[in-house]
Design a protein around this motif. Sequence first.
Motif, PDB file in Angstrom:
ATOM      1  N   PRO A  41       0.742  -1.275  -0.046  1.00 30.29           N
ATOM      2  CA  PRO A  41      -0.164   0.039   0.000  1.00 30.29           C
ATOM      3  C   PRO A  41       0.879   1.599   0.049  1.00 30.29           C
ATOM      4  O   PRO A  41       0.479   2.351  -0.759  1.00 30.29           O
ATOM      5  CB  PRO A  41      -0.973  -0.016   1.381  1.00 30.29           C
ATOM      6  CG  PRO A  41      -0.776  -1.612   1.628  1.00 30.29           C
ATOM      7  CD  PRO A  41       0.400  -1.909   1.298  1.00 30.29           C
ATOM      8  N   ALA A  42       1.902   1.351   0.661  1.00 30.18           N
ATOM      9  CA  ALA A  42       2.800   2.359   0.508  1.00 30.18           C
ATOM     10  C   ALA A  42       3.450   2.806  -0.555  1.00 30.18           C
ATOM     11  O   ALA A  42       3.531   3.829  -1.002  1.00 30.18           O
ATOM     12  CB  ALA A  42       3.922   2.248   1.835  1.00 30.18           C
ATOM     13  N   LEU A  43       4.007   1.501  -1.318  1.00 30.07           N
ATOM     14  CA  LEU A  43       4.516   1.855  -2.606  1.00 30.07           C
ATOM     15  C   LEU A  43       3.477   2.444  -3.625  1.00 30.07           C
ATOM     16  O   LEU A  43       3.697   3.282  -4.441  1.00 30.07           O
ATOM     17  CB  LEU A  43       5.208   0.487  -3.343  1.00 30.07           C
ATOM     18  CG  LEU A  43       6.378   0.073  -2.487  1.00 30.07           C
ATOM     19  CD1 LEU A  43       6.545  -1.404  -2.958  1.00 30.07           C
ATOM     20  CD2 LEU A  43       7.557   0.846  -2.509  1.00 30.07           C
ATOM     21  N   GLU A  44       2.306   1.836  -3.766  1.00 37.08           N
ATOM     22  CA  GLU A  44       1.053   2.273  -4.215  1.00 37.08           C
ATOM     23  C   GLU A  44       0.829   3.881  -4.122  1.00 37.08           C
ATOM     24  O   GLU A  44       0.489   4.605  -5.138  1.00 37.08           O
ATOM     25  CB  GLU A  44      -0.157   1.362  -4.254  1.00 37.08           C
ATOM     26  CG  GLU A  44      -1.152   1.836  -5.165  1.00 37.08           C
ATOM     27  CD  GLU A  44      -2.193   0.936  -5.355  1.00 37.08           C
ATOM     28  OE1 GLU A  44      -3.468   1.123  -5.775  1.00 37.08           O
ATOM     29  OE2 GLU A  44      -2.298  -0.270  -4.768  1.00 37.08           O
ATOM     30  N   ALA A  45       0.915   4.408  -2.752  1.00 39.36           N
ATOM     31  CA  ALA A  45       0.394   5.563  -2.563  1.00 39.36           C
ATOM     32  C   ALA A  45       1.621   6.639  -2.915  1.00 39.36           C
ATOM     33  O   ALA A  45       1.273   7.644  -3.197  1.00 39.36           O
ATOM     34  CB  ALA A  45       0.377   5.681  -0.991  1.00 39.36           C
ATOM     35  N   LEU A  46       3.024   5.929  -3.047  1.00 41.78           N
ATOM     36  CA  LEU A  46       3.967   6.973  -3.732  1.00 41.78           C
ATOM     37  C   LEU A  46       3.728   7.204  -5.286  1.00 41.78           C
ATOM     38  O   LEU A  46       4.136   8.134  -5.770  1.00 41.78           O
ATOM     39  CB  LEU A  46       5.505   6.040  -3.368  1.00 41.78           C
ATOM     40  CG  LEU A  46       5.960   6.143  -2.136  1.00 41.78           C
ATOM     41  CD1 LEU A  46       7.275   5.202  -1.709  1.00 41.78           C
ATOM     42  CD2 LEU A  46       6.361   7.534  -1.759  1.00 41.78           C
ATOM     43  N   ASP A  47       3.189   6.003  -5.845  1.00 38.53           N
ATOM     44  CA  ASP A  47       3.172   6.005  -7.218  1.00 38.53           C
ATOM     45  C   ASP A  47       1.991   5.182  -7.568  1.00 38.53           C
ATOM     46  O   ASP A  47       2.316   3.976  -7.551  1.00 38.53           O
ATOM     47  CB  ASP A  47       4.442   5.579  -7.933  1.00 38.53           C
ATOM     48  CG  ASP A  47       4.198   5.459  -9.419  1.00 38.53           C
ATOM     49  OD1 ASP A  47       3.119   5.715  -9.983  1.00 38.53           O
ATOM     50  OD2 ASP A  47       5.180   5.176 -10.104  1.00 38.53           O
ATOM     51  N   ALA A  48       0.984   5.657  -8.057  1.00 35.46           N
ATOM     52  CA  ALA A  48      -0.180   4.853  -8.256  1.00 35.46           C
ATOM     53  C   ALA A  48      -0.194   3.503  -9.276  1.00 35.46           C
ATOM     54  O   ALA A  48      -0.796   2.665  -9.587  1.00 35.46           O
ATOM     55  CB  ALA A  48      -1.487   5.808  -8.993  1.00 35.46           C
ATOM     56  N   ASN A  49       0.996   3.902 -10.203  1.00 31.90           N
ATOM     57  CA  ASN A  49       1.262   2.835 -11.256  1.00 31.90           C
ATOM     58  C   ASN A  49       1.914   1.689 -10.659  1.00 31.90           C
ATOM     59  O   ASN A  49       1.875   0.551 -11.212  1.00 31.90           O
ATOM     60  CB  ASN A  49       2.287   3.186 -12.211  1.00 31.90           C
ATOM     61  CG  ASN A  49       1.621   4.138 -13.018  1.00 31.90           C
ATOM     62  OD1 ASN A  49       0.539   4.510 -13.317  1.00 31.90           O
ATOM     63  ND2 ASN A  49       2.481   4.865 -14.050  1.00 31.90           N
ATOM     64  N   LEU A  50       2.195   1.724  -9.165  1.00 26.26           N
ATOM     65  CA  LEU A  50       2.930   0.407  -8.516  1.00 26.26           C
ATOM     66  C   LEU A  50       1.821  -0.504  -7.926  1.00 26.26           C
ATOM     67  O   LEU A  50       1.604  -0.388  -6.647  1.00 26.26           O
ATOM     68  CB  LEU A  50       3.767   0.946  -7.635  1.00 26.26           C
ATOM     69  CG  LEU A  50       5.093   1.606  -8.012  1.00 26.26           C
ATOM     70  CD1 LEU A  50       6.022   2.120  -7.113  1.00 26.26           C
ATOM     71  CD2 LEU A  50       5.740   0.916  -9.114  1.00 26.26           C
ATOM     72  N   HIS A  51       0.605  -0.681  -8.630  1.00 28.76           N
ATOM     73  CA  HIS A  51      -0.623  -1.294  -8.045  1.00 28.76           C
ATOM     74  C   HIS A  51      -0.092  -2.511  -7.247  1.00 28.76           C
ATOM     75  O   HIS A  51       0.392  -3.406  -7.658  1.00 28.76           O
ATOM     76  CB  HIS A  51      -1.129  -1.704  -9.074  1.00 28.76           C
ATOM     77  CG  HIS A  51      -2.852  -2.696  -8.732  1.00 28.76           C
ATOM     78  ND1 HIS A  51      -3.626  -1.998  -8.534  1.00 28.76           N
ATOM     79  CD2 HIS A  51      -2.885  -3.901  -8.511  1.00 28.76           C
ATOM     80  CE1 HIS A  51      -4.739  -2.723  -7.956  1.00 28.76           C
ATOM     81  NE2 HIS A  51      -4.221  -4.127  -8.007  1.00 28.76           N
ATOM     82  N   GLY A  52      -0.568  -2.396  -5.709  1.00 24.61           N
ATOM     83  CA  GLY A  52      -0.160  -3.435  -5.036  1.00 24.61           C
ATOM     84  C   GLY A  52       1.234  -3.896  -4.937  1.00 24.61           C
ATOM     85  O   GLY A  52       1.659  -5.092  -4.469  1.00 24.61           O
ATOM     86  N   GLY A  53       2.111  -2.896  -5.116  1.00 23.36           N
ATOM     87  CA  GLY A  53       3.540  -3.061  -5.229  1.00 23.36           C
ATOM     88  C   GLY A  53       4.019  -3.730  -6.479  1.00 23.36           C
ATOM     89  O   GLY A  53       5.318  -4.102  -6.320  1.00 23.36           O
ATOM     90  N   ALA A  54       3.338  -3.802  -7.596  1.00 25.83           N
ATOM     91  CA  ALA A  54       3.799  -4.431  -8.723  1.00 25.83           C
ATOM     92  C   ALA A  54       4.615  -3.287  -9.264  1.00 25.83           C
ATOM     93  O   ALA A  54       4.349  -2.027  -9.511  1.00 25.83           O
ATOM     94  CB  ALA A  54       2.663  -4.460  -9.835  1.00 25.83           C
TER      95      ALA A  54
END
Length: 527
Positions: free
Chosen positions: A445-458
């Motif tokens: 969730p934190a990675l996705e909050a930094l960049d919405a393209n990192l969906h679920g940390g992808a």
Amino acid sequence: MPDAVVIGAGPNGLVAANVLADHGWSVDVLEAEAEPGGAVRSDRGVHPDHISDLCSSFYPLAAASPVVRSLRLHEWGLRWSHAPAVVAHPLTDGRCAVLERDAGRTAAGLDAFAPGDGDAWEELCALWDRIGAEALRALFTPFPPVRAGLRLAARLRGPEGLRLLRTALLPTRRMGEETFAGEGGRLLLAGNALHADLAPESALGGGFGWLLCMLAQSVGYPVPAGGAGALTEVLVRRLAERGGTVRCGRRVVEVEVRRGRAYGVRTDGGETVRARRAVLADVSAPALYGGLVGWEHLPGRLREDLGRFQWDFGTVKVDWALDRPVPWTAEGASRAGTVHLADGVDGLTRFAAQIAMGLVPDRPFLVMGQMTTADPSRSPAGTESAWAYTHVPQTVAGDAGPDGISGAWTDGDRQRMADRVEEVVERYAPGFRATVLARRVLAPPALEALDANLHGGALNGGTSALHQQLLFRPVPGAGRPGTPVRGLYLASASAHPGGGVHGAPGANAARAALRAERVDLRRLRPL
């Protein structure tokens, strides 16, 4: 009214904007977050004396990319820095496979695992020397890569070309077994393939692992001097000198479509920005189709195909500020910028199988970065700025370990996962925990909050598996950046050729917009 609006100031969006600006277009880049960069940013959030990269760190694809090289970013101040060795994979018995900056030294190290493996490595390097430049051109252009493909075919005629294609499609386990007698070379291939979501038994894994190994051997795993954010700063500065603008805190919520054409965008603040010529979207395919563009503007088959879109693995990343270097048992690991930690290829298979079952791995495979080793400006002399990431399922069904990690990624989940990561490092570097001054845990969730393209940390904008590459990316029949909406282009890692910081999806989208403009102008000319 700008000629083009670019949605997202990640590396692909900024490359797209620069390519358009180089051709005289006025460009307005709208970024949802408070600063540009997407997954290419750095900060001092772990410790005030240590620079930490928030997401990505090492950029072999950028260093080798014809797209990035054409921008001549060194003229705007970008400097690359290298660790003494590129990649290391230590084993608990004290042996260590090391990909050195010099191919001969890499080969000598692999010979220590099995005589003859050094020759096998040098044969792979010789093949790359023959075809690498054309292979990269083919990879970084829209599919099918006609010109680069023809040049590549000319270098590999008949059976030789078919053998190379077969090798590229092999799983890393099989490629390693066919190429190396010992464990060292096999580990380098398989560990690099798992920078994506390609397990040792996945088709295409061998080709992906070989690509990253050869890039590591030819250009290294460089980092921007001063932090990953330096790469973003240079792209923004270059764009500004060409008249382009980057405006942050502008979250685009809709692409305005009329009569089948994109005319501009609307932000969450109610601002409408018209685009005279094109809209380029550095957002994931699921965020664009049915999100920013309503399904009423899109063919029904696209909705059906996108329902099968597969994300790549989720990610948990731990950043550390260390008061001294990592106390590796294997000397080779102390010289490498990137270190892979897993108990052999079988350990990598076990790790990937647990993720496939929806389980948080009990012995996570780690990709670890020693940033001060790679760039001394990252922390005070005698210390280390380090990180490690590992993959987890997008949807967690359970924990393969004893800690009850639920996948809700509460603070308890995060800390237990970070402890598990540190336990792995301790096995190869006893006393590691005693070096930790501070740590930060970034769960999906934190990675996705930094960049919405990192969906679920992808990290890769969608799986790197064969069924979602080339003309299947992001859906069957794609492979090019155009969309069903005229004047709208997909410029993110969800488009071919996929993840990594190399700028190709952005450049491909920009060039498609430029070509479409030339075609439209020809249509307006009187006969």
